[in-house]
Design an enzyme around this catalytic site. Structure first.
Site, PDB file in Angstrom:
ATOM      1  N   PRO A  87       0.792  -1.232   0.000  1.00  0.00           N
ATOM      2  CA  PRO A  87       0.000   0.000   0.000  1.00  0.00           C
ATOM      3  C   PRO A  87       0.827   1.287   0.000  1.00  0.00           C
ATOM      4  O   PRO A  87       0.280   2.372   0.027  1.00  0.00           O
ATOM      5  CB  PRO A  87      -0.796  -0.115   1.299  1.00  0.00           C
ATOM      6  CG  PRO A  87       0.138  -0.838   2.218  1.00  0.00           C
ATOM      7  CD  PRO A  87       0.855  -1.839   1.359  1.00  0.00           C
ATOM      8  N   GLY A  88       2.153   1.167   0.006  1.00  0.00           N
ATOM      9  CA  GLY A  88       2.987   2.358  -0.124  1.00  0.00           C
ATOM     10  C   GLY A  88       3.891   2.652   1.053  1.00  0.00           C
ATOM     11  O   GLY A  88       4.512   3.717   1.107  1.00  0.00           O
ATOM     12  N   ALA A  89       4.027   1.703   2.000  1.00  0.00           N
ATOM     13  CA  ALA A  89       4.853   1.960   3.185  1.00  0.00           C
ATOM     14  C   ALA A  89       6.333   2.093   2.848  1.00  0.00           C
ATOM     15  O   ALA A  89       7.024   2.963   3.379  1.00  0.00           O
ATOM     16  CB  ALA A  89       4.646   0.845   4.211  1.00  0.00           C
ATOM     17  N   TRP A  90       6.827   1.218   1.963  1.00  0.00           N
ATOM     18  CA  TRP A  90       8.238   1.346   1.571  1.00  0.00           C
ATOM     19  C   TRP A  90       8.465   2.647   0.829  1.00  0.00           C
ATOM     20  O   TRP A  90       9.493   3.297   1.000  1.00  0.00           O
ATOM     21  CB  TRP A  90       8.655   0.143   0.715  1.00  0.00           C
ATOM     22  CG  TRP A  90       9.040  -1.062   1.525  1.00  0.00           C
ATOM     23  CD1 TRP A  90       8.558  -1.391   2.771  1.00  0.00           C
ATOM     24  CD2 TRP A  90       9.975  -2.074   1.181  1.00  0.00           C
ATOM     25  NE1 TRP A  90       9.135  -2.553   3.204  1.00  0.00           N
ATOM     26  CE2 TRP A  90      10.005  -3.002   2.253  1.00  0.00           C
ATOM     27  CE3 TRP A  90      10.773  -2.304   0.059  1.00  0.00           C
ATOM     28  CZ2 TRP A  90      10.818  -4.137   2.237  1.00  0.00           C
ATOM     29  CZ3 TRP A  90      11.584  -3.446   0.038  1.00  0.00           C
ATOM     30  CH2 TRP A  90      11.607  -4.340   1.120  1.00  0.00           C
ATOM     31  N   ASP A 116       2.728  -1.678  -8.855  1.00  0.00           N
ATOM     32  CA  ASP A 116       1.993  -2.802  -8.272  1.00  0.00           C
ATOM     33  C   ASP A 116       0.789  -3.137  -9.139  1.00  0.00           C
ATOM     34  O   ASP A 116       0.275  -2.266  -9.853  1.00  0.00           O
ATOM     35  CB  ASP A 116       1.523  -2.461  -6.848  1.00  0.00           C
ATOM     36  CG  ASP A 116       1.297  -3.695  -5.993  1.00  0.00           C
ATOM     37  OD1 ASP A 116       0.393  -4.489  -6.311  1.00  0.00           O
ATOM     38  OD2 ASP A 116       2.019  -3.875  -5.002  1.00  0.00           O
ATOM     39  N   ASP A 133       1.650  -4.864 -14.346  1.00  0.00           N
ATOM     40  CA  ASP A 133       2.275  -6.163 -14.141  1.00  0.00           C
ATOM     41  C   ASP A 133       3.773  -6.067 -14.404  1.00  0.00           C
ATOM     42  O   ASP A 133       4.204  -5.779 -15.517  1.00  0.00           O
ATOM     43  CB  ASP A 133       1.613  -7.162 -15.094  1.00  0.00           C
ATOM     44  CG  ASP A 133       2.223  -8.541 -15.024  1.00  0.00           C
ATOM     45  OD1 ASP A 133       3.065  -8.787 -14.149  1.00  0.00           O
ATOM     46  OD2 ASP A 133       1.840  -9.383 -15.866  1.00  0.00           O
ATOM     47  N   ASP A 158       9.342  -6.086  -2.346  1.00  0.00           N
ATOM     48  CA  ASP A 158       8.740  -6.785  -1.212  1.00  0.00           C
ATOM     49  C   ASP A 158       7.518  -7.566  -1.683  1.00  0.00           C
ATOM     50  O   ASP A 158       6.682  -7.975  -0.892  1.00  0.00           O
ATOM     51  CB  ASP A 158       8.350  -5.782  -0.123  1.00  0.00           C
ATOM     52  CG  ASP A 158       8.059  -6.447   1.212  1.00  0.00           C
ATOM     53  OD1 ASP A 158       8.729  -7.455   1.529  1.00  0.00           O
ATOM     54  OD2 ASP A 158       7.163  -5.982   1.942  1.00  0.00           O
ATOM     55  N   LYS A 198      12.670  -9.813  -1.847  1.00  0.00           N
ATOM     56  CA  LYS A 198      12.216 -10.802  -0.884  1.00  0.00           C
ATOM     57  C   LYS A 198      12.064 -12.145  -1.576  1.00  0.00           C
ATOM     58  O   LYS A 198      11.635 -12.226  -2.725  1.00  0.00           O
ATOM     59  CB  LYS A 198      10.877 -10.391  -0.275  1.00  0.00           C
ATOM     60  CG  LYS A 198      10.334 -11.430   0.709  1.00  0.00           C
ATOM     61  CD  LYS A 198       9.194 -10.902   1.514  1.00  0.00           C
ATOM     62  CE  LYS A 198       7.909 -10.827   0.709  1.00  0.00           C
ATOM     63  NZ  LYS A 198       6.794 -10.361   1.542  1.00  0.00           N
TER      64      LYS A 198
END
Length: 248
Positions: A87-90, A116, A133, A158, A198
């Protein structure tokens, strides 16, 4: 093979956790034992509480903060591609670290591009490509067009596939995603740049490590404390991207 999982990848399962940050957890009613366990864990998770207190969109922000504190991969002026950004935390962390808003006039101004399949709510200081994509060459072309000079200093990921419950299958899907990001790195990552992805540890992890060693001078495995102990997730960090001819 990557194309076969195009519609399966998403931001990791923690996205569900993230969406609950701004909801009073006590007001949610679990319908199953699994949901009750999840709610209890959320209520006790210090990173969930810290994310809410510091206005991060997700607890995963602290994974990136910890990795960068120890590994020094982000600098003011960096051009960064945040893969699986929702949702945009990084991206929130990146806006501050690379000075994309120019809040510090004494250092260079960076650039943050998040990508995303899911919708990403707008964030000042970042540009988002939602519903795109990362395994699609058309998305790669959009990324190149948006990056200053068509190059990135850092690629971060991530992202993860929707969990099927079959460990080996999920592991292979994530490996395929990482391989598609390596293709992207060959196109946009500048010589000397860094790459962080990740992966769920498993039989194919060494394949990704070997591919990274072909392209980068230094490769290591990191697992931040903010990554839950019971989680199989690890992060592969590669530094000092070689020139494109030597990486072929």
């Amino acid at each position: 093979m990557a194309a076969a999982v195009t519609r399966l990848w998403r931001t990791p399962p923690s996205l569900l956790h993230c969406r609950s940050l701004h909801v009073t957890l006590g007001a949610q009613k679990a319908k199953t034992g699994t949901e009750q366990i999840w709610l209890t864990r959320q209520q006790r998770d210090p990173y969930v509480k810290a994310a809410h207190a510091q206005n991060y969109r997700c607890r995963s922000a602290f994974k990136l903060l910890e990795i960068d504190k120890e590994q020094k991969i982000l600098q003011p002026g960096n051009r960064v591609v945040d893969c699986g950004a929702a949702p945009g935390a990084w991206s929130q962390v990146l806006v501050d670290k690379v000075n994309s808003l120019g809040q510090d006039p004494a250092v260079s101004v960076g650039f943050v591009l998040g990508v995303d399949l899911l919708h990403i709510s707008p964030l000042e200081g970042a540009i988002f490509l939602s519903k795109c994509d990362l395994t699609d060459p058309a998305t790669h072309r959009k990324i190149i067009a948006l990056l200053p000079c068509g190059e990135a200093d850092v690629i971060l990921s991530d992202m993860a596939p929707n969990a099927s419950g079959i460990r080996e299958l999920d592991h292979q899907r994530l490996v395929n995603m990482c391989l598609s990001l390596l293709d992207l790195s060959d196109v946009v990552l500048r010589p000397g740049g860094s790459f962080l992805c990740k992966i769920w540890d498993g039989g194919e992890s060494n394949l990704i490590r070997d591919k990274l060693r072909q392209r980068f001078q230094h490769v290591k495995t990191v697992k931040p404390k903010a990554s839950r102990t019971e989680s199989a997730e690890i992060y592969l960090l590669a530094k000092s991207h070689k020139n494109k001819k030597s990486s072929n």
